[in-house]
Design a protein around this motif. Structure first.
Motif, short mmCIF file in Angstrom:
data_model
loop_
_atom_site.label_atom_id
_atom_site.label_comp_id
_atom_site.label_asym_id
_atom_site.label_seq_id
_atom_site.Cartn_x
_atom_site.Cartn_y
_atom_site.Cartn_z
N GLY A 108 0.84 -1.19 0.00
CA GLY A 108 0.00 0.00 0.00
C GLY A 108 0.88 1.24 0.00
N MET A 109 0.26 2.40 0.14
CA MET A 109 1.01 3.65 0.14
C MET A 109 0.92 4.41 1.46
SD MET A 109 2.63 3.94 -2.68
CE MET A 109 3.11 5.66 -2.66
N ASP A 110 -0.02 4.04 2.33
CA ASP A 110 -0.18 4.70 3.62
C ASP A 110 -0.12 3.66 4.73
OD1 ASP A 110 -0.63 7.48 2.79
OD2 ASP A 110 -2.45 6.68 1.88
N TYR A 111 0.76 3.87 5.68
CA TYR A 111 1.03 2.86 6.71
C TYR A 111 0.92 3.51 8.09
CZ TYR A 111 3.92 -0.29 9.58
OH TYR A 111 4.40 -1.11 10.56
N ARG A 112 0.33 2.79 9.02
CA ARG A 112 0.20 3.28 10.39
C ARG A 112 1.06 2.42 11.30
NH1 ARG A 112 -3.79 6.60 12.21
NH2 ARG A 112 -5.15 6.02 10.48
N SER A 113 2.08 3.02 11.90
CA SER A 113 2.98 2.29 12.77
C SER A 113 2.43 2.25 14.19
CB SER A 113 4.37 2.95 12.76
OG SER A 113 5.30 2.16 13.46
N ILE A 114 3.18 1.66 15.10
CA ILE A 114 2.78 1.59 16.50
C ILE A 114 3.74 2.42 17.34
CG2 ILE A 114 1.71 -0.67 16.28
CD1 ILE A 114 4.24 -1.87 17.55
N ALA A 115 3.32 2.73 18.54
CA ALA A 115 4.16 3.52 19.44
C ALA A 115 3.92 3.08 20.87
CB ALA A 115 3.86 5.01 19.30
N SER A 116 4.96 3.14 21.66
CA SER A 116 4.86 2.90 23.09
C SER A 116 5.71 3.96 23.77
CB SER A 116 5.37 1.50 23.45
OG SER A 116 5.39 1.33 24.85
N THR A 137 2.21 -1.58 30.20
CA THR A 137 2.88 -0.76 29.18
C THR A 137 1.98 -0.75 27.96
OG1 THR A 137 5.12 -1.27 29.95
CG2 THR A 137 4.88 -0.54 27.67
N GLN A 138 1.52 0.41 27.58
CA GLN A 138 0.55 0.52 26.49
C GLN A 138 1.25 0.65 25.15
OE1 GLN A 138 -2.16 3.72 27.27
NE2 GLN A 138 -3.12 2.70 29.02
N VAL A 139 0.78 -0.12 24.19
CA VAL A 139 1.23 -0.03 22.80
C VAL A 139 0.03 0.39 21.97
CG1 VAL A 139 2.22 -1.25 20.83
CG2 VAL A 139 2.97 -1.82 23.15
N ARG A 140 0.16 1.47 21.23
CA ARG A 140 -0.98 1.99 20.48
C ARG A 140 -0.56 2.31 19.05
NH1 ARG A 140 0.27 7.24 19.99
NH2 ARG A 140 1.58 8.21 21.59
N LEU A 333 10.15 4.93 15.93
CA LEU A 333 9.70 3.96 16.92
C LEU A 333 9.76 4.58 18.32
CD1 LEU A 333 11.35 0.72 15.48
CD2 LEU A 333 8.95 1.41 15.38
N PHE A 334 10.95 4.69 18.89
CA PHE A 334 11.11 5.31 20.19
C PHE A 334 11.89 6.61 19.99
CE2 PHE A 334 10.38 0.88 20.99
CZ PHE A 334 9.52 0.87 22.08
N VAL A 335 11.20 7.72 20.14
CA VAL A 335 11.77 9.03 19.79
C VAL A 335 13.07 9.33 20.52
CG1 VAL A 335 11.32 11.51 19.74
CG2 VAL A 335 9.48 9.90 19.21
N PRO A 336 13.22 9.05 21.83
CA PRO A 336 14.47 9.38 22.52
C PRO A 336 15.68 8.57 22.04
CG PRO A 336 12.67 9.07 24.10
CD PRO A 336 12.20 8.56 22.79
#
Length: 345
Positions: A108-116, A137-140, A333-336
């Motif tokens: 596809g052309m549009d993808y939704r990743s996950i974040a915690s 620990t929430q993953v959304r 994924l993990f911004v820091p």
């Protein structure tokens, strides 16, 4: 001895099977497992077809481009030759494996990743009494989609102009196209690392000479690198992506002139810093900039497609304008786990 690869019927439709590459379709028709213990062991299905039609694509004795078009069936192999040569160019000096934590294939052309994004309290592994609830620990899913970009080049080469060119020479041009496509993907990756993927997640930026980084603006010292390294806790700064001018300054540091470091650089072409970070230079990064990464957690690469070629045009010898493309995008994924250091004025 008769082999089954001699009897495989090659046709354009092999490029059009959903979810399968041309080589995978060939492998289904002519499995490599059947050749164990034979002189053809180690060749994949495509390479066996090259042998079938006696097409040599490498070395001083390589054939001319026209050899692919000796028969209608051998012509079907030409787009795969183009694709493999371009992929080889993309893989040469490819920095993406050193800065991506995971690769996701997506149709596809549009993808939704996950974040915690756990708070400090959520990171603690507390003692859980009997009957008590276990900390969560929430993953959304990310709020915004990650857009995939089609990057490519147009192959403009009239058939009459290249038909008598050696395949080994033609491959050099194709590898260069692959290198250009991969450079575009690297620029996309750097843009996401610095500015974010559209989910309000840009990298934290520091400047030399501004707290908490010491030193003087415009100059990079080993002490400045140590200050930058200290900002990554609890992550590990194991990769440094740097611009050319920053690389020159770093190579002149006394701390990087350790004989063992120099010996490793001369022998392998790779350079590790005394801080344990792999040092990667790229002109895709603007001058005076470093990106520090914990490559295990920083970036996800999303591949919408491998190398795509307009196989219909290539098989029919219509090379005047044949597109070669690759689709990919990147997600934080993990911004820091990724930070930017600028030398300043």
């Amino acid at each position: 001895m008769s082999y089954s690869f001699d009897h495989v019927r090659l046709e354009k439709g092999m490029y059009h099977e959903t979810g399968r590459s041309f080589t995978q379709v060939l492998e289904r028709e002519d499995p490599s497992e059947c050749y164990k213990g034979t002189p053809l062991e180690g060749l994949d299905a495509y390479q066996r077809q090259l042998k079938r039609f006696d097409i040599k694509v490498k070395g001083a004795g390589s054939d001319v481009v026209d050899k692919f078009f000796a028969t209608s069936q051998s012509a079907v192999l030409f787009p795969e030759y183009i694709s493999r040569s371009v992929r080889q160019g993309m893989e040469e000096e490819n920095l993406l494996p050193y800065i991506t934590a995971a690769i996701t294939r997506f149709d596809g052309m549009d993808y939704r990743s996950i974040a915690s994004v756990p708070e400090a309290e959520q990171k603690e592994l507390r003692h859980v009494a009997e009957g008590a609830s276990i900390p969560e620990t929430q993953v959304r899913s990310q709020n915004n989609l990650v857009k995939l970009h089609k990057r490519g080049r147009m192959l403009v080469a009239p058939y009459e102009a290249i038909r008598y060119q050696k395949l080994d020479l033609f491959s050099v041009t194709l590898r260069q196209i692959g290198a250009h496509i991969n450079r575009m993907h690297l620029e996309d990756a750097i843009d996401v690392l610095v500015k974010g993927d559209g989910n309000d997640n840009p990298a934290e930026e520091f400047t030399v000479g501004t707290t908490p980084i010491g030193g003087s603006a415009g100059t990079l010292t080993y002490d400045d690198l140590v200050d930058f390294w200290a900002q990554f806790d609890p992550y590990e700064m194991n990769t440094l992506l740097v611009s050319g001018d920053v690389m020159r300054q770093m190579l002149k540091m006394t701390e990087l002139q350790n004989p063992l470091t120099g010996l490793n650089f001369q022998g392998t072409g790779t350079l590790d810093t005394p801080l344990g970070a792999k040092l990667l230079r790229t002109s895709a990064l603007e001058a005076g900039t470093l990106i520090g990464l914990d490559r295990r957690y920083a970036l996800e690469m999303v591949q919408g497609s491998d190398v795509l070629v307009e196989y219909d045009k290539l098989i029919d010898r219509q090379l005047e304008r044949a597109a070669i493309t690759s689709i990919s995008g990147f997600a934080k994924l993990f911004v820091p786990a990724g930070k930017v250091l600028r030398l300043g004025a």
